[in-house]
Write a protein that holds these residues in place. Structure first.
Motif, PDB file in Angstrom:
ATOM      1  N   ARG A 396       0.815  -1.216   0.000  1.00 24.58           N
ATOM      2  CA  ARG A 396       0.000   0.000   0.000  1.00 24.58           C
ATOM      3  C   ARG A 396       0.850   1.269   0.000  1.00 24.58           C
ATOM      4  NH1 ARG A 396      -1.679  -3.359   3.891  1.00 24.58           N
ATOM      5  NH2 ARG A 396      -0.753  -2.040   5.518  1.00 24.58           N
ATOM      6  N   ALA A 397       2.159   1.120  -0.137  1.00 21.13           N
ATOM      7  CA  ALA A 397       3.057   2.268  -0.056  1.00 21.13           C
ATOM      8  C   ALA A 397       2.916   3.172  -1.274  1.00 21.13           C
ATOM      9  CB  ALA A 397       4.502   1.791   0.067  1.00 21.13           C
ATOM     10  N   GLN A 398       3.207   4.455  -1.080  1.00 18.42           N
ATOM     11  CA  GLN A 398       3.204   5.394  -2.185  1.00 18.42           C
ATOM     12  C   GLN A 398       4.424   5.156  -3.063  1.00 18.42           C
ATOM     13  OE1 GLN A 398       0.891   9.256  -0.377  1.00 18.42           O
ATOM     14  NE2 GLN A 398       3.097   9.240  -0.221  1.00 18.42           N
ATOM     15  N   PHE A 399       4.318   5.602  -4.304  1.00 19.95           N
ATOM     16  CA  PHE A 399       5.401   5.377  -5.248  1.00 19.95           C
ATOM     17  C   PHE A 399       6.689   6.066  -4.802  1.00 19.95           C
ATOM     18  CE2 PHE A 399       2.240   4.791  -9.001  1.00 19.95           C
ATOM     19  CZ  PHE A 399       1.927   3.529  -8.514  1.00 19.95           C
ATOM     20  N   ASP A 400       6.593   7.272  -4.259  1.00 19.83           N
ATOM     21  CA  ASP A 400       7.822   7.952  -3.845  1.00 19.83           C
ATOM     22  C   ASP A 400       8.478   7.248  -2.664  1.00 19.83           C
ATOM     23  OD1 ASP A 400       5.786   8.647  -2.119  1.00 19.83           O
ATOM     24  OD2 ASP A 400       6.434  10.717  -1.864  1.00 19.83           O
ATOM     25  N   THR A 401       7.674   6.597  -1.817  1.00 16.27           N
ATOM     26  CA  THR A 401       8.239   5.812  -0.722  1.00 16.27           C
ATOM     27  C   THR A 401       8.963   4.590  -1.259  1.00 16.27           C
ATOM     28  OG1 THR A 401       6.495   6.543   0.793  1.00 16.27           O
ATOM     29  CG2 THR A 401       7.709   4.561   1.403  1.00 16.27           C
ATOM     30  N   LEU A 402       8.342   3.905  -2.208  1.00 14.29           N
ATOM     31  CA  LEU A 402       8.991   2.750  -2.820  1.00 14.29           C
ATOM     32  C   LEU A 402      10.265   3.161  -3.540  1.00 14.29           C
ATOM     33  CD1 LEU A 402       5.863   0.932  -4.291  1.00 14.29           C
ATOM     34  CD2 LEU A 402       7.214   0.202  -2.338  1.00 14.29           C
ATOM     35  N   ARG A 403      10.226   4.284  -4.226  1.00 18.29           N
ATOM     36  CA  ARG A 403      11.414   4.739  -4.946  1.00 18.29           C
ATOM     37  C   ARG A 403      12.557   5.032  -3.992  1.00 18.29           C
ATOM     38  NH1 ARG A 403       9.659   8.897  -8.827  1.00 18.29           N
ATOM     39  NH2 ARG A 403       9.390  10.234  -7.013  1.00 18.29           N
ATOM     40  N   LEU A 404      12.239   5.667  -2.861  1.00 21.13           N
ATOM     41  CA  LEU A 404      13.270   6.012  -1.887  1.00 21.13           C
ATOM     42  C   LEU A 404      13.933   4.763  -1.315  1.00 21.13           C
ATOM     43  CD1 LEU A 404      14.692   8.157  -0.121  1.00 21.13           C
ATOM     44  CD2 LEU A 404      12.786   7.948   1.490  1.00 21.13           C
ATOM     45  N   HIS A 405      13.144   3.716  -1.055  1.00 22.03           N
ATOM     46  CA  HIS A 405      13.667   2.527  -0.385  1.00 22.03           C
ATOM     47  C   HIS A 405      14.178   1.459  -1.345  1.00 22.03           C
ATOM     48  CE1 HIS A 405      12.458   3.473   3.787  1.00 22.03           C
ATOM     49  NE2 HIS A 405      11.472   4.146   3.220  1.00 22.03           N
ATOM     50  N   LEU A 406      13.684   1.448  -2.579  1.00 18.89           N
ATOM     51  CA  LEU A 406      14.017   0.330  -3.472  1.00 18.89           C
ATOM     52  C   LEU A 406      14.843   0.729  -4.689  1.00 18.89           C
ATOM     53  CD1 LEU A 406      10.606  -1.573  -3.469  1.00 18.89           C
ATOM     54  CD2 LEU A 406      12.615  -1.974  -2.035  1.00 18.89           C
ATOM     55  N   VAL A 407      14.823   1.985  -5.080  1.00 16.99           N
ATOM     56  CA  VAL A 407      15.581   2.415  -6.262  1.00 16.99           C
ATOM     57  C   VAL A 407      16.777   3.278  -5.881  1.00 16.99           C
ATOM     58  CG1 VAL A 407      15.484   3.862  -8.327  1.00 16.99           C
ATOM     59  CG2 VAL A 407      13.698   2.199  -7.910  1.00 16.99           C
ATOM     60  N   LYS A 408      16.609   4.181  -4.947  1.00 19.96           N
ATOM     61  CA  LYS A 408      17.690   5.083  -4.563  1.00 19.96           C
ATOM     62  C   LYS A 408      18.692   4.337  -3.678  1.00 19.96           C
ATOM     63  CE  LYS A 408      16.081   8.502  -6.845  1.00 19.96           C
ATOM     64  NZ  LYS A 408      16.797   9.001  -8.039  1.00 19.96           N
ATOM     65  N   LEU A 409      19.401   3.407  -4.292  1.00 22.48           N
ATOM     66  CA  LEU A 409      20.373   2.570  -3.604  1.00 22.48           C
ATOM     67  C   LEU A 409      21.747   2.776  -4.234  1.00 22.48           C
ATOM     68  CD1 LEU A 409      18.280  -0.738  -3.539  1.00 22.48           C
ATOM     69  CD2 LEU A 409      18.470   0.943  -1.710  1.00 22.48           C
ATOM     70  N   ALA A 410      22.734   3.035  -3.397  1.00 23.64           N
ATOM     71  CA  ALA A 410      24.099   3.172  -3.893  1.00 23.64           C
ATOM     72  C   ALA A 410      24.695   1.786  -4.093  1.00 23.64           C
ATOM     73  CB  ALA A 410      24.948   3.975  -2.913  1.00 23.64           C
ATOM     74  N   ALA A 411      25.399   1.608  -5.199  1.00 26.78           N
ATOM     75  CA  ALA A 411      25.999   0.306  -5.495  1.00 26.78           C
ATOM     76  C   ALA A 411      27.237   0.499  -6.345  1.00 26.78           C
ATOM     77  CB  ALA A 411      25.005  -0.595  -6.217  1.00 26.78           C
ATOM     78  N   THR A 412      28.179  -0.405  -6.160  1.00 23.71           N
ATOM     79  CA  THR A 412      29.349  -0.467  -7.024  1.00 23.71           C
ATOM     80  C   THR A 412      29.050  -1.443  -8.154  1.00 23.71           C
ATOM     81  OG1 THR A 412      30.820  -0.032  -5.154  1.00 23.71           O
ATOM     82  CG2 THR A 412      31.802  -0.989  -7.126  1.00 23.71           C
ATOM     83  N   ILE A 413      29.311  -1.024  -9.377  1.00 21.65           N
ATOM     84  CA  ILE A 413      29.001  -1.840 -10.543  1.00 21.65           C
ATOM     85  C   ILE A 413      30.290  -2.063 -11.331  1.00 21.65           C
ATOM     86  CG2 ILE A 413      27.642  -2.002 -12.664  1.00 21.65           C
ATOM     87  CD1 ILE A 413      25.563  -0.206 -11.358  1.00 21.65           C
ATOM     88  N   VAL A 414      30.662  -3.316 -11.483  1.00 18.90           N
ATOM     89  CA  VAL A 414      31.897  -3.681 -12.177  1.00 18.90           C
ATOM     90  C   VAL A 414      31.557  -4.619 -13.319  1.00 18.90           C
ATOM     91  CG1 VAL A 414      34.170  -4.763 -11.959  1.00 18.90           C
ATOM     92  CG2 VAL A 414      33.243  -3.416 -10.055  1.00 18.90           C
ATOM     93  N   GLU A 415      32.022  -4.307 -14.492  1.00 18.93           N
ATOM     94  CA  GLU A 415      31.802  -5.159 -15.663  1.00 18.93           C
ATOM     95  C   GLU A 415      33.082  -5.955 -15.955  1.00 18.93           C
ATOM     96  OE1 GLU A 415      30.371  -4.925 -20.332  1.00 18.93           O
ATOM     97  OE2 GLU A 415      30.767  -3.073 -19.209  1.00 18.93           O
ATOM     98  N   LYS A 416      32.971  -7.277 -15.849  1.00 14.01           N
ATOM     99  CA  LYS A 416      34.080  -8.154 -16.171  1.00 14.01           C
ATOM    100  C   LYS A 416      33.823  -8.814 -17.527  1.00 14.01           C
ATOM    101  CE  LYS A 416      35.413  -8.971 -11.384  1.00 14.01           C
ATOM    102  NZ  LYS A 416      36.703  -8.288 -11.497  1.00 14.01           N
ATOM    103  N   LYS A 417      34.730  -9.689 -17.922  1.00 14.78           N
ATOM    104  CA  LYS A 417      34.630 -10.279 -19.254  1.00 14.78           C
ATOM    105  C   LYS A 417      33.402 -11.157 -19.386  1.00 14.78           C
ATOM    106  CE  LYS A 417      37.318 -12.821 -22.698  1.00 14.78           C
ATOM    107  NZ  LYS A 417      38.607 -13.482 -23.015  1.00 14.78           N
ATOM    108  N   THR A 418      33.045 -11.914 -18.338  1.00 19.34           N
ATOM    109  CA  THR A 418      31.948 -12.879 -18.427  1.00 19.34           C
ATOM    110  C   THR A 418      30.762 -12.530 -17.546  1.00 19.34           C
ATOM    111  OG1 THR A 418      32.964 -14.253 -16.706  1.00 19.34           O
ATOM    112  CG2 THR A 418      33.514 -14.749 -19.010  1.00 19.34           C
ATOM    113  N   ARG A 419      30.838 -11.489 -16.765  1.00 15.21           N
ATOM    114  CA  ARG A 419      29.740 -11.171 -15.858  1.00 15.21           C
ATOM    115  C   ARG A 419      29.773  -9.697 -15.467  1.00 15.21           C
ATOM    116  NH1 ARG A 419      31.107 -15.166 -11.118  1.00 15.21           N
ATOM    117  NH2 ARG A 419      31.669 -16.393 -12.948  1.00 15.21           N
TER     118      ARG A 419
END
Length: 447
Positions: A396-419
């Motif tokens: 029942r959460a609002q979209f901005d609440t879901l965005r804050l908790h599920l999309v606005k996430l800091a992450a390190t992204i590394v592209e290797k040869k196979t993954r």
């Protein structure tokens, strides 16, 4: 990776230790949760559906970004909270957005720029927009596992202020502003069915009936046996709309404006309700009456339900008209008609959380295209919320609440040869919910 040579900001020390802050870390993104929306868009194919409705006039040999990629990038930007096309300049190299558009986060080419997005928004003509509207209805119907026996459609319009010289803009005396007043249709579960850009005035009976007729015709092509119930405010209760519903076999519950003849039917009920409340003042007292009524412009008599309420603020009387034969007036008003108010929350989510009122293009067709794009972003969030556990507050959460908790996430992204490795913080507070959602949205296993 190129290291930043910019000077670090000066921060207050902690326990005598200096704090050093820089922007020279590994390749990171602050929108890592877009991977969830990517899985939904891959299944739904919303961007490709809209792109298939457009004719691309560009030379195929010189095309760097397909229409579907441009549309998908724009939808993802809106869903992530970047409603301004100018934000593309800062996001076109973001690794999460690259992954969302099926490009390598490090080796993939940059995404499209703001001028490319603007050209896409101005590309569709009226016929292409009509095809898109039909495609959105087709997508709505395909969002069900099987044709439902009955659906409820809430029809409403909302004011959209504008501050330029856009086509179709009109001054609205009630809001004391220039703007648009698009018609928006949701079903009872909050799914967006369609939206239509129009001037800032109430739709008259002929316009409302024409829009409803086109909408029902498209839905009936997919669900010929499904019963449809319409709910709307009193300004949709016109002779043209009522006769159309009777002719198409539609059920309806519409608000009905007050007049002297209606008041005569309930004058005794109002007086007795006021007298009863005067004897025991306190909580509001609400009573109902059902009777047959025919306005002079109506083709026949119809069932009207009056709701009389007396409370500390005085007396309040409302009316609805319906062609539903069964059910008590109290149930039809409180449980069926009053639930129409939920559509206002859906409009709020669409406008406040996804900036659907950012219709600042000079051409009406471009602004209608924007409504389509914001409608697609709405669908991504609706589907993500529907994937949350049924009994959890996230359902029942609002979209901005879901965005804050599920999309606005800091992450390190590394592209290797196979993954490609996406590393989220170990202290991520929504780790459990993210695991559930990734499992629920996981692609089917290869045979």
């Amino acid at each position: 990776m190129t290291q930043s040579t910019c000077s670090t900001p000066r921060l207050s020390p902690l326990n005598g230790k200096p704090i050093l802050l820089g922007f020279d870390g590994a390749d990171m993104s602050s929108d890592a949760g877009l991977t969830l929306l990517r899985e939904i868009e891959r299944r739904a194919g919303l961007a490709q559906r809209l792109a298939d409705c457009l004719h691309d006039p560009r030379d195929p040999a010189k095309v760097q970004h397909s229409l579907s990629d441009i549309i998908r990038f724009r939808i993802m930007m809106i869903a992530a909270g970047y409603e301004d096309g100018n934000d593309a300049a800062a996001l076109r190299n973001d690794p999460s957005f690259r992954i969302a558009l099926e490009r390598g986060p490090e080796t993939g080419p940059a995404l499209c720029s703001q001028p490319t997005i603007s050209r896409m928004e101005n590309l569709p003509d009226a016929r292409a927009l009509i095809r898109m509207g039909r495609e959105m209805i087709r997508f709505y119907c395909h969002s069900f596992a099987r044709p439902p026996s009955r659906i409820v459609l809430d029809i409403d319009d909302t004011f959209d202020a504008v501050h330029g010289h856009q086509q179709l803009r009109l001054f609205n005396a009630f809001y004391d502003e220039f703007g648009f007043q698009p018609i928006v249709v949701f079903d009872g579960e909050g799914r967006l069915v369609g939206t239509l850009l129009r001037p800032a005035r109430r739709p008259n009976g002929a316009e409302s009936a024409a829009h409803i007729r086109r909408l029902i015709r498209q839905i009936a092509r997919h669900w010929p046996e499904t019963e449809i119930l319409l709910r709307a405010d009193s300004h949709y209760c016109t002779p043209q709309v009522l006769d159309l519903c009777d002719r198409l076999g539609l059920r309806y519950v519409f608000g009905l404006s007050k007049n002297g003849r209606l008041a005569q039917n309930i004058s005794a009920l109002e007086a007795s309700t006021a007298a009863r409340y005067a004897r025991t003042p306190g909580q509001k007292l609400r009573r109902f009456k059902t009777f047959s009524y025919a306005a002079r412009s109506w083709s026949k008599s119809r069932r009207v339900i009056a709701r009389v309420e007396v409370g500390p603020m005085g007396r309040d009387t409302r009316y609805v008209v319906t062609n539903l034969e069964g059910g008590r007036g109290k149930h039809l008003y409180e449980k069926l008609y009053s639930a129409r108010g939920q559509a206002e929350n859906h409009i709020k989510a669409w406008k406040a959380h996804l900036a659907a009122d950012r219709t600042s293009c000079s051409k009406a067709n471009a602004n209608q295209m924007r409504l389509m794009l914001h409608g697609c972003a709405y669908w991504l969030w609706w589907k993500l919320r529907a994937a949350c556990p049924k009994r959890s507050p996230w359902r029942r959460a609002q979209f901005d609440t879901l965005r804050l908790h599920l999309v606005k996430l800091a992450a390190t992204i590394v592209e290797k040869k196979t993954r490609i490795i996406i590393t989220l913080p170990a202290s991520c507070p929504r780790r459990g919910l993210l695991h559930l959602l990734f499992d629920a949205l996981a692609p089917p296993k290869a045979a």
